[in-house]
Design a protein around this motif. Structure first.
Motif, PDB file in Angstrom:
ATOM      1  N   ILE A 160       2.770   7.360  -0.048  1.00  0.00           N
ATOM      2  CA  ILE A 160       3.816   6.632  -1.092  1.00  0.00           C
ATOM      3  C   ILE A 160       4.967   6.783  -0.370  1.00  0.00           C
ATOM      4  O   ILE A 160       5.506   8.247  -0.294  1.00  0.00           O
ATOM      5  N   TRP A 161       5.836   5.611   0.098  1.00  0.00           N
ATOM      6  CA  TRP A 161       7.144   5.834   1.035  1.00  0.00           C
ATOM      7  C   TRP A 161       8.324   5.470   0.142  1.00  0.00           C
ATOM      8  O   TRP A 161       9.310   5.664   0.355  1.00  0.00           O
ATOM      9  N   TYR A 162       7.905   4.898  -1.281  1.00  0.00           N
ATOM     10  CA  TYR A 162       9.275   4.383  -1.897  1.00  0.00           C
ATOM     11  C   TYR A 162       9.088   4.852  -3.381  1.00  0.00           C
ATOM     12  O   TYR A 162       8.211   5.165  -3.704  1.00  0.00           O
ATOM     13  N   THR A 163      10.281   5.016  -3.937  1.00  0.00           N
ATOM     14  CA  THR A 163      10.512   5.536  -5.302  1.00  0.00           C
ATOM     15  C   THR A 163      10.210   4.601  -6.277  1.00  0.00           C
ATOM     16  O   THR A 163       9.911   3.455  -6.029  1.00  0.00           O
ATOM     17  N   CYS A 164      10.463   5.033  -7.555  1.00  0.00           N
ATOM     18  CA  CYS A 164      10.387   3.541  -8.674  1.00  0.00           C
ATOM     19  C   CYS A 164      11.876   3.245  -9.173  1.00  0.00           C
ATOM     20  O   CYS A 164      11.809   2.331 -10.039  1.00  0.00           O
ATOM     21  N   LYS A 165      12.749   3.541  -8.307  1.00  0.00           N
ATOM     22  CA  LYS A 165      14.034   2.869  -8.398  1.00  0.00           C
ATOM     23  C   LYS A 165      14.370   1.772  -7.811  1.00  0.00           C
ATOM     24  O   LYS A 165      14.549   1.887  -6.458  1.00  0.00           O
ATOM     25  N   PRO A 166      14.588   0.535  -8.518  1.00  0.00           N
ATOM     26  CA  PRO A 166      14.810  -0.465  -7.770  1.00  0.00           C
ATOM     27  C   PRO A 166      16.170  -0.551  -7.175  1.00  0.00           C
ATOM     28  O   PRO A 166      17.133  -0.153  -7.582  1.00  0.00           O
TER      29      PRO A 166
ATOM     30  N   GLY B  92       0.704  -1.319   0.079  1.00  0.00           N
ATOM     31  CA  GLY B  92      -0.007   0.000  -0.122  1.00  0.00           C
ATOM     32  C   GLY B  92       0.899   1.303  -0.049  1.00  0.00           C
ATOM     33  O   GLY B  92       0.332   2.230  -0.172  1.00  0.00           O
ATOM     34  N   HIS B  93       2.180   1.091   0.434  1.00  0.00           N
ATOM     35  CA  HIS B  93       3.006   2.410   0.455  1.00  0.00           C
ATOM     36  C   HIS B  93       3.842   2.488  -0.846  1.00  0.00           C
ATOM     37  O   HIS B  93       4.927   3.145  -0.898  1.00  0.00           O
ATOM     38  N   CYS B  94       3.809   1.353  -1.718  1.00  0.00           N
ATOM     39  CA  CYS B  94       4.799   1.272  -2.940  1.00  0.00           C
ATOM     40  C   CYS B  94       4.034   2.119  -3.809  1.00  0.00           C
ATOM     41  O   CYS B  94       2.920   2.199  -4.164  1.00  0.00           O
TER      42      CYS B  94
ATOM     43  N   LEU C  51       9.658  -4.927  -6.578  1.00  0.00           N
ATOM     44  CA  LEU C  51       9.067  -4.757  -5.349  1.00  0.00           C
ATOM     45  C   LEU C  51       9.875  -4.015  -4.375  1.00  0.00           C
ATOM     46  O   LEU C  51       9.059  -3.105  -3.584  1.00  0.00           O
ATOM     47  N   PHE C  52      11.139  -4.172  -4.342  1.00  0.00           N
ATOM     48  CA  PHE C  52      12.014  -3.443  -3.276  1.00  0.00           C
ATOM     49  C   PHE C  52      12.530  -2.281  -4.147  1.00  0.00           C
ATOM     50  O   PHE C  52      13.412  -2.434  -4.846  1.00  0.00           O
ATOM     51  N   CYS C  53      12.041  -1.162  -3.761  1.00  0.00           N
ATOM     52  CA  CYS C  53      13.035   0.237  -4.598  1.00  0.00           C
ATOM     53  C   CYS C  53      13.440   1.154  -3.068  1.00  0.00           C
ATOM     54  O   CYS C  53      13.108   0.817  -2.044  1.00  0.00           O
ATOM     55  N   ARG C  54      14.103   1.945  -3.713  1.00  0.00           N
ATOM     56  CA  ARG C  54      14.724   2.931  -2.792  1.00  0.00           C
ATOM     57  C   ARG C  54      13.689   3.678  -2.035  1.00  0.00           C
ATOM     58  O   ARG C  54      12.534   4.022  -2.526  1.00  0.00           O
TER      59      ARG C  54
END
Length: 418
Positions: free
Chosen positions: A244-250, A223-225, A232-235
């Protein structure tokens, strides 16, 4: 391995070996010399970390792996030479065997260091640290850790293949929710292709309904991506404001390798564990819980039982302490050397009942069997004894319709008795 052999040939003054068309007898003599004289480079770090006699020798597993790698290289080239089984290499293998034995005798053989198993105390510290999933970084660590544990994964190979759409949220026949993968992932021994051996795809991570629920943590993380994120795991965002807590950069594999080290540091663990330690711990926990090896193989992706046993051959630290305490009962004269001191604590709390039976015929109903009151203590103990024996008789039919003469029986009545 090809470079290693070529470097040794140059240093030892041998002609370059061409594995594509090498003569078996020439290769056998060359390997015999290689096994006898090959030594590692004495780097500063090696000299500081190892005693002099061990620093000058390869580890036993290194020598075995070198031989296996050469054999695999020959097979990949289409050669019919087998340096492990062919008679032409018998002397070379005998020399390698003798060298390994000599290393043990002289003390230059080092024990194999298996991946560290996370201790019980450190597992508790990690869980306590990961409880604060309102922190974006901790939530990411938490989901990474839960997936590594529940899917018994190889951390660096598994996590970077996951996307926001990798998971299926389903319910089993009892109505309990679980998460499973919706696509295959490449593993070390499962790469895909025509000769692919398909991995079991129904690994499950069940919801627990408590605060540390792994399914709840994964749903919160998703929900925060960013919905457009390719992995799945980004910066983490530099400034977290909003949902939104995370960027689109893996994240890169290099950053994945630091996850467990950061968790251990922040949780103040006694040791710094690796991602593979999580996998090793999961396999050992399943093994010690009585899960069959074939079912562990389904979870871990191993193809043979020997590989699984290499993970579960060690004991937990608490069990090692218990074994040492039991042995101390024998070696320490201040501790009574009775049989009770040597038995498990749970057994010491149980009551042992001895009954002398002389020409007693056991009737169909054990409740009518009368025994001396002094043999089993109080009426409550007698009743407990009768109930236990009735359960045993009805379950297995051992004592009914039987006769015993001049026998002595010992019945253990404890918490486990019904």
């Amino acid at each position: 391995i090809h470079v290693t052999i070529l470097e040794w040939c140059i240093e030892a003054g041998y002609p370059m070996v061409e594995f594509e068309n090498v003569d078996p007898n020439y290769l056998a003599n060359l390997l015999r010399e290689f096994y006898a004289s090959a030594t590692p480079k004495l780097t500063e770090g090696r000299q500081k970390s190892l005693p002099p006699n061990q620093a000058q020798e390869y580890h036993k597993n290194t020598l075995r792996n070198l031989r296996a790698a050469i054999n695999r290289h020959l097979r990949n080239l289409g050669s019919e030479i087998d340096i492990v089984k062919d008679r032409a290499f018998a002397k070379a293998n005998a020399l390698l065997d003798a060298k390994l034995k000599l290393m043990v005798k002289t003390g230059s053989s080092r024990p194999t260091q298996h991946k560290k198993i996370i201790s019980e105390n450190d597992l508790k510290k990690i869980c306590t640290y990961l409880d604060n999933d309102d922190d974006p970084q901790i939530l990411q660590y938490k989901v990474w850790y839960y997936l590594a544990i529940h899917f018994v994964s190889r951390g660096l190979e598994f996590h970077h293949q996951l996307t926001l759409h990798s998971f299926l949220f389903l319910f089993d026949d009892t109505g309990r929710e679980y998460v499973t993968l919706g696509h295959e992932t490449q593993q070390k021994n499962i790469q895909g292709g025509l000769s692919n051996q398909e991995a079991v795809g129904d690994k499950r991570m069940y919801a627990t309904g408590v605060k540390g629920c792994p399914v709840g943590a994964l749903r919160k993380f998703l929900g925060h991506c960013d919905p457009c994120a390719p992995a799945l795991f980004c910066r983490l965002k530099v400034r977290v404001n909003g949902e939104i807590w995370y960027t689109c950069k893996p994240l890169s594999k290099r950053l994945f390798s630091k996850f467990m080290a950061d968790i251990c540091k922040n949780a103040e663990c006694s040791l710094t564990y690796t991602a593979h330690s999580v996998r090793a711990t999961a396999i050992q926990l399943l093994s010690h819980s009585g899960v069959e090896t074939r079912h562990i193989m389904m979870m871990s992706g191993h193809r043979n039982e020997a590989s699984v046993r290499s993970y579960s051959r060690d004991c937990s630290e608490s069990l090692k302490r218990k074994m040492s305490d039991r042995l101390a009962n024998v070696s320490d004269s201040s501790i009574p050397s009775s049989s009770t001191a040597l038995m498990p604590i749970s057994k010491q709390l149980q009551t042992t009942v001895s009954v002398d039976v002389n020409n007693v015929s056991v009737p169909n109903s054990l409740s009518s069997l009368a025994l001396p009151s002094n043999s089993i203590g109080s009426e409550a103990s007698q009743l407990k004894f009768m109930n236990s024996m009735t359960s045993l008789s009805s379950a297995q039919g051992i004592l009914t319709h039987s006769s015993f003469n001049n026998c002595q029986f010992s019945f253990v009545i404890g918490k486990g008795s019904q």
